[in-house]
Motif scaffolding. Structure first.
Motif, PDB file in Angstrom:
ATOM      1  N   TYR A  15    -106.605  -8.598   8.664  1.00 48.30           N
ATOM      2  CA  TYR A  15    -106.369  -8.172   7.282  1.00 48.30           C
ATOM      3  C   TYR A  15    -107.360  -8.891   6.375  1.00 48.30           C
ATOM      4  O   TYR A  15    -107.614 -10.089   6.527  1.00 48.30           O
ATOM      5  N   MET A  16    -107.936  -8.168   5.405  1.00 48.61           N
ATOM      6  CA  MET A  16    -108.840  -8.797   4.448  1.00 48.61           C
ATOM      7  C   MET A  16    -108.690  -8.124   3.089  1.00 48.61           C
ATOM      8  O   MET A  16    -108.619  -6.896   2.999  1.00 48.61           O
ATOM      9  N   GLN A  17    -108.612  -8.938   2.043  1.00 44.93           N
ATOM     10  CA  GLN A  17    -108.559  -8.424   0.678  1.00 44.93           C
ATOM     11  C   GLN A  17    -109.113  -9.491  -0.260  1.00 44.93           C
ATOM     12  O   GLN A  17    -109.051 -10.691   0.030  1.00 44.93           O
ATOM     13  N   GLU A  18    -109.671  -9.046  -1.375  1.00 36.88           N
ATOM     14  CA  GLU A  18    -110.244 -10.001  -2.310  1.00 36.88           C
ATOM     15  C   GLU A  18    -109.810  -9.668  -3.733  1.00 36.88           C
ATOM     16  O   GLU A  18    -109.358  -8.551  -4.023  1.00 36.88           O
ATOM     17  N   THR A  19    -109.936 -10.656  -4.614  1.00 36.20           N
ATOM     18  CA  THR A  19    -109.638 -10.456  -6.029  1.00 36.20           C
ATOM     19  C   THR A  19    -110.606 -11.284  -6.861  1.00 36.20           C
ATOM     20  O   THR A  19    -111.046 -12.365  -6.434  1.00 36.20           O
ATOM     21  N   GLN A  20    -110.955 -10.759  -8.017  1.00 36.45           N
ATOM     22  CA  GLN A  20    -111.895 -11.442  -8.912  1.00 36.45           C
ATOM     23  C   GLN A  20    -111.115 -12.103 -10.042  1.00 36.45           C
ATOM     24  O   GLN A  20    -110.298 -11.469 -10.711  1.00 36.45           O
ATOM     25  N   LEU A  21    -111.354 -13.384 -10.248  1.00 35.79           N
ATOM     26  CA  LEU A  21    -110.700 -14.134 -11.322  1.00 35.79           C
ATOM     27  C   LEU A  21    -111.720 -14.564 -12.363  1.00 35.79           C
ATOM     28  O   LEU A  21    -112.889 -14.825 -12.033  1.00 35.79           O
ATOM     29  N   ILE A  67    -108.394 -13.652   4.346  1.00 36.73           N
ATOM     30  CA  ILE A  67    -108.591 -13.030   5.653  1.00 36.73           C
ATOM     31  C   ILE A  67    -107.543 -13.574   6.611  1.00 36.73           C
ATOM     32  O   ILE A  67    -107.389 -14.789   6.752  1.00 36.73           O
ATOM     33  N   SER A  68    -106.814 -12.677   7.274  1.00 38.82           N
ATOM     34  CA  SER A  68    -105.827 -13.083   8.280  1.00 38.82           C
ATOM     35  C   SER A  68    -106.197 -12.460   9.614  1.00 38.82           C
ATOM     36  O   SER A  68    -106.356 -11.240   9.723  1.00 38.82           O
ATOM     37  N   ARG A  69    -106.335 -13.302  10.628  1.00 46.54           N
ATOM     38  CA  ARG A  69    -106.726 -12.857  11.965  1.00 46.54           C
ATOM     39  C   ARG A  69    -105.574 -13.112  12.939  1.00 46.54           C
ATOM     40  O   ARG A  69    -105.141 -14.252  13.108  1.00 46.54           O
ATOM     41  N   ARG A  70    -105.093 -12.060  13.571  1.00 47.33           N
ATOM     42  CA  ARG A  70    -103.946 -12.142  14.478  1.00 47.33           C
ATOM     43  C   ARG A  70    -104.411 -12.361  15.916  1.00 47.33           C
ATOM     44  O   ARG A  70    -105.293 -11.642  16.415  1.00 47.33           O
ATOM     45  N   CYS A  71    -103.807 -13.316  16.587  1.00 45.77           N
ATOM     46  CA  CYS A  71    -104.100 -13.562  18.003  1.00 45.77           C
ATOM     47  C   CYS A  71    -103.468 -12.451  18.847  1.00 45.77           C
ATOM     48  O   CYS A  71    -102.334 -12.040  18.601  1.00 45.77           O
ATOM     49  N   ASN A  72    -104.184 -11.975  19.861  1.00 44.25           N
ATOM     50  CA  ASN A  72    -103.662 -10.888  20.700  1.00 44.25           C
ATOM     51  C   ASN A  72    -103.109 -11.348  22.041  1.00 44.25           C
ATOM     52  O   ASN A  72    -102.801 -10.541  22.907  1.00 44.25           O
ATOM     53  N   ARG A  73    -102.965 -12.668  22.208  1.00 43.51           N
ATOM     54  CA  ARG A  73    -102.489 -13.159  23.503  1.00 43.51           C
ATOM     55  C   ARG A  73    -101.007 -12.887  23.737  1.00 43.51           C
ATOM     56  O   ARG A  73    -100.569 -12.752  24.877  1.00 43.51           O
ATOM     57  N   ARG A  74    -100.221 -12.865  22.651  1.00 40.84           N
ATOM     58  CA  ARG A  74     -98.788 -12.571  22.782  1.00 40.84           C
ATOM     59  C   ARG A  74     -98.423 -11.544  21.705  1.00 40.84           C
ATOM     60  O   ARG A  74     -97.594 -11.785  20.813  1.00 40.84           O
ATOM     61  N   LEU A  75     -99.058 -10.413  21.811  1.00 42.67           N
ATOM     62  CA  LEU A  75     -98.927  -9.360  20.816  1.00 42.67           C
ATOM     63  C   LEU A  75     -97.584  -8.654  20.968  1.00 42.67           C
ATOM     64  O   LEU A  75     -97.120  -8.420  22.085  1.00 42.67           O
ATOM     65  N   GLY A  76     -96.956  -8.325  19.835  1.00 45.97           N
ATOM     66  CA  GLY A  76     -95.700  -7.594  19.955  1.00 45.97           C
ATOM     67  C   GLY A  76     -94.925  -7.446  18.676  1.00 45.97           C
ATOM     68  O   GLY A  76     -95.397  -7.797  17.589  1.00 45.97           O
TER      69      GLY A  76
END
Length: 393
Positions: free
Chosen positions: A2-8, A20-29
């Motif tokens: 997931y990625m999103q940005e905002t301007q302040l 930015i959020s990166r999900r590990c796929n080793r124990r996906l479910g």
């Protein structure tokens, strides 16, 4: 990912915040079918979240991670609103915890394990088991329990200061990554906060957003956008954008794991619970109940299939072939009997005052309805959607 940005707009400076959020796929479910850890120490819903800051040539980042409690445990759906949580006793448990934190420390350095679960009931038992295992690892990782519901409830967001006071020295010592416009490294992050609640969704997201705000203030003060007495919360409109960024990130992570938006989103957006937020949380809770019980088993199979965890073999019979008790076939029948029984019981009860025959009919149908409900409750797990391709571990 997931990625999103905002301007302040802070004072005279344009500030770009990217999440930015990166999900590990080793124990996906899914939420109820992937809990805790496997024997290799991989945990469910393990996510690395990075908050990036860009302003006046400076670039900075803060990493945080979340993940399920790294023990062997399960919470099998059985039609009840809150299924019983069970810790699986296994001789490998100490090794599992050690493997998990060994991997986290190797990746991120010094680790502070923040446990946001309740300290009573089923959660309390799991938290106590986690604390006992962490005592063995106290030389390599610090364990910090904080009963989020007890201190913060649904509205006391400011009480997270109690939690922050417990970890502030370590958190500030871990620092963040910072480079200037010439590429010179001014700061390096030396460790990570690893947070969890039961699902690593709602309470975890509130807490991570709080820590991200604290770190952002420190970064902006270091770059001299803020003075030592200034902080983001002094700029109402920009603070609202920052909180919305984190709330939307929490919703996206929750949608992937639980199938609904995150609960407690108002605490992130507004710092308090609102009437609209409570209604939204109620609808999301009901949706989670339905999805967990009647949909997520199939979704778990899909994830196991597309991630390669399950390999199709022509030599073996299909796991989806009907055999024995089939929940999808029996659930409509059971539901129809319960609803029909309640309807007839109500109708005959209204007529019961006229003669004894209607009174006996009321008793009979009430007994039938109660019997069907007892059978459904006793066999609750059988009426739920279950994954068929892979086991829980």
């Amino acid at each position: 990912m997931y990625m999103q940005e905002t301007q302040l707009k802070l004072k005279d400076s344009a500030v770009l915040i990217t999440l930015i959020s990166r999900r590990c796929n080793r124990r996906l479910g899914t939420r109820m079918w992937r809990r805790g850890a496997n024997l290799e120490g991989d945990v469910a819903n393990f996510i690395e979240t990075e908050q990036l800051l860009e302003v006046e040539g400076f670039r900075s980042s803060l990493l945080q991670v979340r993940g399920s409690i790294p023990l062997l445990w399960e919470q099998i759906v059985d039609l009840s609103y809150k299924p019983q949580l069970r810790i699986i006793n296994h001789e490998q448990t100490p090794n599992i915890v050690e493997r998990h934190f060994g991997d986290v420390i190797q990746r991120y350095g010094e680790t502070i394990a923040v446990d946001l679960t309740d300290k009573h009931g089923n959660e309390g038992q799991l938290s106590a088991a986690y604390a006992a295992e962490m005592e063995r690892l106290q030389k390599v990782s610090r364990y910090v329990p904080f009963d989020f519901h007890h201190h913060c409830g649904n509205s006391n967001f400011d009480n997270l200061k109690i939690f922050y006071d417990q970890i502030s020295e370590d958190f500030e010592r871990q620092r963040y990554f910072l480079i200037d416009g010439k590429g010179n490294i001014l700061e390096e992050q030396r460790g990570v906060i690893r947070a969890n609640c039961i699902d690593c969704l709602d309470r975890t997201n509130v807490t991570q957003s709080y820590l991200a705000q604290k770190s952002l203030n420190q970064q902006l003060q270091r770059i001299e956008i803020f003075t030592s007495s200034e902080c983001l919360s002094m700029f109402d409109e920009e603070y609202a954008k920052f909180r919305t960024l984190w709330a939307e990130q929490g919703d996206e992570i929750s949608l992937e794991y639980a199938g609904t938006n995150a609960l407690k989103g108002d605490l992130v957006r507004y710092g308090k619970q609102t009437i609209g937020g409570m209604i939204k949380d109620g609808m999301s809770a009901l949706s989670r109940y339905y999805l967990n019980n009647f949909h997520d088993g199939i979704r778990q199979d899909a994830l196991d299939l597309i991630s390669g965890r399950y390999t199709v073999s022509r030599n073996n019979p299909s796991p989806f072939q009907l055999n024995g008790f089939e929940s999808l076939s029996y659930l409509p029948v059971a539901s129809a009997l319960v609803i029909g029984g309640l309807t007839i019981t109500t109708f005959t009860l209204q007529q019961a005052g006229r003669n004894a025959h209607h009174y006996l009919s009321t008793v009979l149908w009430a007994g039938v309805t109660a019997g069907v409900m007892a059978v459904v409750k006793a066999n609750g797990r059988q009426f739920c959607s279950r994954p068929r391709l892979c086991n829980l571990l």
